[in-house]
Design a protein around this motif. Structure first.
Motif, PDB file in Angstrom:
ATOM      1  N   ALA A   1       6.463  13.431   4.069  1.00  0.00           N
ATOM      2  CA  ALA A   1       5.160  13.268   3.428  1.00  0.00           C
ATOM      3  C   ALA A   1       4.864  14.478   2.547  1.00  0.00           C
ATOM      4  O   ALA A   1       5.441  15.559   2.725  1.00  0.00           O
ATOM      5  CB  ALA A   1       4.073  13.105   4.483  1.00  0.00           C
ATOM      6  N   GLU A   2       3.963  14.274   1.599  1.00  0.00           N
ATOM      7  CA  GLU A   2       3.653  15.334   0.642  1.00  0.00           C
ATOM      8  C   GLU A   2       3.149  16.603   1.324  1.00  0.00           C
ATOM      9  O   GLU A   2       3.348  17.707   0.800  1.00  0.00           O
ATOM     10  CB  GLU A   2       2.617  14.853  -0.375  1.00  0.00           C
ATOM     11  CG  GLU A   2       3.150  13.836  -1.364  1.00  0.00           C
ATOM     12  CD  GLU A   2       3.031  12.394  -0.894  1.00  0.00           C
ATOM     13  OE1 GLU A   2       3.211  11.478  -1.723  1.00  0.00           O
ATOM     14  OE2 GLU A   2       2.760  12.179   0.319  1.00  0.00           O
ATOM     15  N   GLU A   3       2.503  16.450   2.488  1.00  0.00           N
ATOM     16  CA  GLU A   3       2.001  17.633   3.178  1.00  0.00           C
ATOM     17  C   GLU A   3       3.064  18.301   4.041  1.00  0.00           C
ATOM     18  O   GLU A   3       2.821  19.350   4.652  1.00  0.00           O
ATOM     19  CB  GLU A   3       0.791  17.271   4.046  1.00  0.00           C
ATOM     20  CG  GLU A   3       1.071  16.255   5.133  1.00  0.00           C
ATOM     21  CD  GLU A   3       0.839  14.824   4.679  1.00  0.00           C
ATOM     22  OE1 GLU A   3       0.658  13.965   5.555  1.00  0.00           O
ATOM     23  OE2 GLU A   3       0.830  14.585   3.448  1.00  0.00           O
TER      24      GLU A   3
ATOM     25  N   THR B   1      -0.453  17.119 -11.725  1.00  0.00           N
ATOM     26  CA  THR B   1       0.106  16.325 -10.634  1.00  0.00           C
ATOM     27  C   THR B   1       1.610  16.541 -10.607  1.00  0.00           C
ATOM     28  O   THR B   1       2.297  16.288 -11.599  1.00  0.00           O
ATOM     29  CB  THR B   1      -0.186  14.826 -10.810  1.00  0.00           C
ATOM     30  OG1 THR B   1      -1.598  14.615 -10.829  1.00  0.00           O
ATOM     31  CG2 THR B   1       0.425  14.019  -9.663  1.00  0.00           C
TER      32      THR B   1
ATOM     33  N   VAL C   1      -6.415  11.477  -8.726  1.00  0.00           N
ATOM     34  CA  VAL C   1      -5.010  11.401  -8.362  1.00  0.00           C
ATOM     35  C   VAL C   1      -4.666  12.672  -7.572  1.00  0.00           C
ATOM     36  O   VAL C   1      -5.074  13.765  -7.972  1.00  0.00           O
ATOM     37  CB  VAL C   1      -4.115  11.295  -9.619  1.00  0.00           C
ATOM     38  CG1 VAL C   1      -2.647  11.413  -9.257  1.00  0.00           C
ATOM     39  CG2 VAL C   1      -4.380   9.978 -10.338  1.00  0.00           C
ATOM     40  N   PRO C   2      -3.939  12.552  -6.477  1.00  0.00           N
ATOM     41  CA  PRO C   2      -3.579  13.749  -5.699  1.00  0.00           C
ATOM     42  C   PRO C   2      -2.755  14.723  -6.534  1.00  0.00           C
ATOM     43  O   PRO C   2      -2.054  14.329  -7.470  1.00  0.00           O
ATOM     44  CB  PRO C   2      -2.753  13.182  -4.536  1.00  0.00           C
ATOM     45  CG  PRO C   2      -3.111  11.746  -4.445  1.00  0.00           C
ATOM     46  CD  PRO C   2      -3.433  11.311  -5.847  1.00  0.00           C
TER      47      PRO C   2
ATOM     48  N   LEU D   1       2.600  13.971  -5.500  1.00  0.00           N
ATOM     49  CA  LEU D   1       2.932  12.585  -5.196  1.00  0.00           C
ATOM     50  C   LEU D   1       4.430  12.412  -5.016  1.00  0.00           C
ATOM     51  O   LEU D   1       5.216  12.832  -5.872  1.00  0.00           O
ATOM     52  CB  LEU D   1       2.496  11.660  -6.345  1.00  0.00           C
ATOM     53  CG  LEU D   1       1.050  11.201  -6.436  1.00  0.00           C
ATOM     54  CD1 LEU D   1       0.840  10.443  -7.747  1.00  0.00           C
ATOM     55  CD2 LEU D   1       0.698  10.301  -5.257  1.00  0.00           C
TER      56      LEU D   1
ATOM     57  N   GLU E   1       2.859   6.431   1.018  1.00  0.00           N
ATOM     58  CA  GLU E   1       1.509   5.891   1.156  1.00  0.00           C
ATOM     59  C   GLU E   1       0.611   6.260  -0.022  1.00  0.00           C
ATOM     60  O   GLU E   1      -0.198   5.447  -0.483  1.00  0.00           O
ATOM     61  CB  GLU E   1       0.877   6.371   2.470  1.00  0.00           C
ATOM     62  CG  GLU E   1       1.417   5.697   3.715  1.00  0.00           C
ATOM     63  CD  GLU E   1       2.741   6.287   4.179  1.00  0.00           C
ATOM     64  OE1 GLU E   1       3.329   5.755   5.136  1.00  0.00           O
ATOM     65  OE2 GLU E   1       3.196   7.293   3.577  1.00  0.00           O
ATOM     66  N   ARG E   2       0.737   7.474  -0.517  1.00  0.00           N
ATOM     67  CA  ARG E   2      -0.101   7.876  -1.655  1.00  0.00           C
ATOM     68  C   ARG E   2       0.230   7.060  -2.898  1.00  0.00           C
ATOM     69  O   ARG E   2      -0.673   6.574  -3.593  1.00  0.00           O
ATOM     70  CB  ARG E   2       0.080   9.365  -1.950  1.00  0.00           C
ATOM     71  CG  ARG E   2      -0.470  10.304  -0.895  1.00  0.00           C
ATOM     72  CD  ARG E   2      -0.362  11.757  -1.341  1.00  0.00           C
ATOM     73  NE  ARG E   2      -0.807  12.677  -0.303  1.00  0.00           N
ATOM     74  CZ  ARG E   2      -0.831  14.007  -0.428  1.00  0.00           C
ATOM     75  NH1 ARG E   2      -0.444  14.556  -1.578  1.00  0.00           N
ATOM     76  NH2 ARG E   2      -1.246  14.774   0.567  1.00  0.00           N
ATOM     77  N   ALA E   3       1.509   6.915  -3.190  1.00  0.00           N
ATOM     78  CA  ALA E   3       1.914   6.144  -4.364  1.00  0.00           C
ATOM     79  C   ALA E   3       1.512   4.682  -4.231  1.00  0.00           C
ATOM     80  O   ALA E   3       1.093   4.045  -5.210  1.00  0.00           O
ATOM     81  CB  ALA E   3       3.420   6.264  -4.569  1.00  0.00           C
TER      82      ALA E   3
ATOM     83  N   ALA F   1      -1.067   3.518  -2.493  1.00  0.00           N
ATOM     84  CA  ALA F   1      -2.525   3.421  -2.609  1.00  0.00           C
ATOM     85  C   ALA F   1      -2.976   3.419  -4.065  1.00  0.00           C
ATOM     86  O   ALA F   1      -3.999   2.818  -4.414  1.00  0.00           O
ATOM     87  CB  ALA F   1      -3.184   4.573  -1.857  1.00  0.00           C
ATOM     88  N   LEU F   2      -2.189   4.052  -4.931  1.00  0.00           N
ATOM     89  CA  LEU F   2      -2.507   4.084  -6.368  1.00  0.00           C
ATOM     90  C   LEU F   2      -1.923   2.893  -7.114  1.00  0.00           C
ATOM     91  O   LEU F   2      -2.136   2.757  -8.325  1.00  0.00           O
ATOM     92  CB  LEU F   2      -1.979   5.377  -6.982  1.00  0.00           C
ATOM     93  CG  LEU F   2      -2.651   6.676  -6.526  1.00  0.00           C
ATOM     94  CD1 LEU F   2      -1.886   7.875  -7.061  1.00  0.00           C
ATOM     95  CD2 LEU F   2      -4.110   6.725  -6.970  1.00  0.00           C
TER      96      LEU F   2
END
Length: 292
Positions: free
Chosen positions: A129-131, A158, A219-220, A223, A262-264, A266-267
């Motif tokens: 994950a990104e984090e 980004t 946008v985070p 990503l 999940e982030r990608a 969700a967008l």
């Protein structure tokens, strides 16, 4: 972020692609040919002697700042693909220089910066994950991680941690050889497992993302970008009809790098269903119809 002013002549945002003559840039050119894959209005940068088309904007992003500013004045969003893949520490440090130059020249316009799944290093069984902590192993991954750290806190930026792109990777993008390719096989009986994305799927994701950032959508700052599910390299070789031979994976070989998406998702950048080796190869081969 407030909504930038898009070009008056079209609802499509104007995208400046820096590094448009590299392997990934050339794949994206073909994938966006004919306005497909949510293509924005495209401005391509290349350095002198490396232009792909007569319309390319020719300048060096590091040594010609005025030309850089002039190019960005024509764009709503900047996509920085320019980077160094191999070399010594000083050469690899240009990844940071190029990213910072893009941010400085953009003067607040949205900037998308291509990073890599290589920043995760040796991943475990769970998707990265990104984090997740960046723990790169190879010098290239370390250089991209240093680039990302240099960009922390920069407004409107980004970072895109892109998985293996079919056609720009070491397996499918390699020059043809007379000898079969060797693929590491791990004790579990499969080859290296990686998160992949085809060039047309990547073009579609980037086109959608450009529209989001150009209109000020949240946008985070980081990503992951690939398709769902890791794909085995031996499965890709089979789907592509490549001759290959197995070899025992050596100590230290990385078995699995899977990206959490999940982030990608969700967008709306990528679908939520797993991809397959056949789908990746079909995406790449589809470029032949576009003149790749």
């Amino acid at each position: 972020m407030s909504s930038p002013n898009l070009s008056a002549s079209s609802a499509l945002p104007r995208l400046l692609i820096v590094g448009g003559s590299g392997r990934l840039g050339r794949l994206l050119r073909h994938a966006w040919a004919g306005g497909a894959n949510e293509a924005p209005q495209l401005l391509w940068q290349a350095r002198a002697g490396r232009a792909v088309a007569e319309s390319d904007l020719i300048f060096d992003p590091l040594s010609e700042p005025e030309a850089y500013l002039s190019a960005i004045a024509q764009a709503d969003v900047v996509l920085n693909l320019a980077g160094v893949v191999r070399g010594d520490a000083a050469q690899l440090a240009r990844n940071t220089d190029l990213a910072l130059a893009a941010v400085a020249a953009a003067k607040g316009k949205p900037v998308l910066v291509a990073s890599s799944a290589a920043v995760y290093g040796r991943a475990g069984a769970e998707p990265c994950a990104e984090e997740s902590q960046m723990m790169p192993i190879a010098p290239y991954g370390a250089a991209k991680a240093a680039m990302e750290r240099a960009l922390l806190g920069a407004s409107g930026v980004t970072v895109l941690r892109i998985g293996n792109v079919a056609g720009a990777d070491a397996l499918l993008g390699a020059a043809p050889t007379l000898e079969p390719r060797q693929i590491d096989i791990f004790p579990a009986g499969h080859g290296p497992l990686r998160s992949y994305i085809g060039p047309q799927a990547l073009a579609g994701a980037l086109g959608h993302l450009v529209r989001l950032v150009a209109t000020g959508q949240p946008v985070p700052p980081c990503l992951n970008l690939a398709l769902v599910g890791p794909v085995g390299m031996e499965a890709l070789a089979e789907a592509a009809g490549l001759e290959w031979t197995p070899r025992a994976a050596p100590d230290g070989a990385i078995e699995r790098v899977e990206l959490a998406l999940e982030r990608a998702q969700a967008l709306g950048l990528v679908p939520d269903h797993p991809t397959t080796a056949d789908a990746i190869i079909n995406d790449l081969r589809g470029l032949e119809e576009l003149g790749a």
